[in-house]
Design an enzyme around this catalytic site. Structure first.
Site, mmCIF file in Angstrom:
data_model
loop_
_atom_site.group_PDB
_atom_site.id
_atom_site.type_symbol
_atom_site.label_atom_id
_atom_site.label_comp_id
_atom_site.label_asym_id
_atom_site.label_seq_id
_atom_site.Cartn_x
_atom_site.Cartn_y
_atom_site.Cartn_z
ATOM 1 N N THR A 1 51.090 100.647 -28.822
ATOM 2 C CA THR A 1 51.338 101.456 -27.621
ATOM 3 C C THR A 1 52.657 101.047 -26.969
ATOM 4 O OG1 THR A 1 48.970 101.714 -27.335
ATOM 5 C CG2 THR A 1 50.344 102.278 -25.449
ATOM 6 N N LYS B 1 51.273 84.788 -10.459
ATOM 7 C CA LYS B 1 51.388 84.101 -9.152
ATOM 8 C C LYS B 1 50.495 84.750 -8.112
ATOM 9 C CE LYS B 1 56.355 83.275 -9.810
ATOM 10 N NZ LYS B 1 57.675 83.701 -9.292
ATOM 11 N N ARG C 1 49.654 99.203 -18.941
ATOM 12 C CA ARG C 1 48.326 98.877 -19.499
ATOM 13 C C ARG C 1 47.742 97.744 -18.681
ATOM 14 N NH1 ARG C 1 46.973 97.881 -25.755
ATOM 15 N NH2 ARG C 1 46.972 100.160 -25.603
ATOM 16 N N HIS D 1 42.593 106.187 -22.266
ATOM 17 C CA HIS D 1 43.851 105.879 -22.964
ATOM 18 C C HIS D 1 44.495 107.219 -23.353
ATOM 19 C CE1 HIS D 1 46.858 104.007 -25.302
ATOM 20 N NE2 HIS D 1 46.129 103.155 -26.006
#
Ligand code: NCD
Length: 304
Positions: A52, A80, A101, A129
């Site tokens: 992808t 973080k 994604r 998807h």
């Protein structure tokens, strides 16, 4: 702002146009080589990917554009503690279009609400998807010449397989479709897809655990990997992972013009001995993914 989060945001006419555009790109790639000159695609992948992400990048590069991005959450500020909303707001200052994604269902939708540029869902958890579905539709169109009157078997992990959910949604708008759902009990299609998509559209379907018994009726067999990363425990995964392994032997009673598809990556579920069968379409599917994404990027950037 136009985003692509769910395949049903595209009408069947828009899908036909994308498929025709992709076929024209395949026939005349040089005519498209500068369509996206000066444009930047960002690929934000918080989850692993080969096809992808690289097909999105290949698509943008083939259109003359450029790409930037990250391929794991650990190499972005997500590590973080930055929110998806802030990440996407930031990246929309650097890029003209974003493919994202994420392991969490709905994350690309949230991102689209905060982005100043179009966002494409490149897979959200076990949910959807849509660009794999466009890839699958281009493959079906090129192999079968139609979207109507097809018996389509889905085999493997129908519970967590997001490509299955999106393709079922897309195909349920055509006529003469029948679905054959083959999975272990524990990995059956989620009831929201069965009720909201299949039953709501009165699509005939059959559910079974036995692939060989339904093989003769299939026009398309869509194999899938058991989605290890979505399991709560390794024990269940190990028990279920080899539920179905497609071999030349199991294809003995299949139609001569069966189209065998798989979004890939394959783990064990299709024996490599099947790769040489002319009915194996999964590597053609990979190639199609690049061209349909070229067509999609152009459409979303409003480039003719
Ligand atoms: C699929 C995915 O990521 O959902 N792969 C892909 O995009 N081609 C299928 C999978 O991971 O099993």
């Amino acid at each position: 702002m136009n985003h692509l989060i769910d395949i049903l945001q595209l009408s069947t006419q828009e899908i036909d146009e994308l498929v025709e555009k992709a076929k024209d790109i395949i026939a005349n790639p040089e005519a498209y080589a500068h369509k996206c000159d000066g444009k930047i695609l960002a690929t934000l992948f918080f989850e692993p990917s080969t096809r992808t992400r690289l097909s999105f990048e290949s698509a943008m590069l083939s259109l003359g554009g450029k790409t930037l991005g990250f391929s794991s959450a650990s190499s972005s500020s997500a590590a973080k503690g930055e929110s998806v909303a802030d990440t996407v707001r930031t990246v929309s200052c650097y890029a003209d279009i974003i493919a994202m994604r994420h392991p969490k269902e709905g994350a690309p939708l949230v991102a689209s609400m905060r982005s100043e540029v179009p966002v494409i869902n490149a897979g959200d958890g076990g949910h959807n998807h849509p660009t794999q579905t466009l890839t699958d539709l281009l493959t079906i169109n090129r192999e079968k010449g139609r979207f109507n009157d097809l018996t389509v078997g889905f085999c493997g992990d129908l519970k967590f397989g997001r490509t299955v959910h999106s393709l079922i949604s897309a195909l349920s708008r055509y006529t003469g479709i029948k679905f054959v759902l083959v999975s272990p009990e524990e990995l059956k299609l989620p009831s929201y897809v069965k009720n909201e998509v299949i039953k709501k559209n009165n699509i005939p379907y059959e559910q079974t655990t036995d692939l060989e018994s339904v093989m003769p009726e299939l026009d398309i067999l869509y194999m899938t990997r058991v989605q290890r990363e979505r399991f709560f425990n390794e024990e269940d995964y190990l028990r279920l992972k080899d539920s179905y392994i497609l071999t030349p032997e199991k294809l003995k009673n299949a139609k001569q013009d069966l189209c065998i598809m798989h979004p890939l990556p394959r783990v064990n579920e299709i024996s490599v001995a099947v790769d040489d069968d002319p009915r194996a379409c999964y590597f053609k599917q990979v190639r199609n993914g690049r061209y349909i994404r070229m067509a999609l990027i152009m459409k979303m950037l409003g480039i003719e």
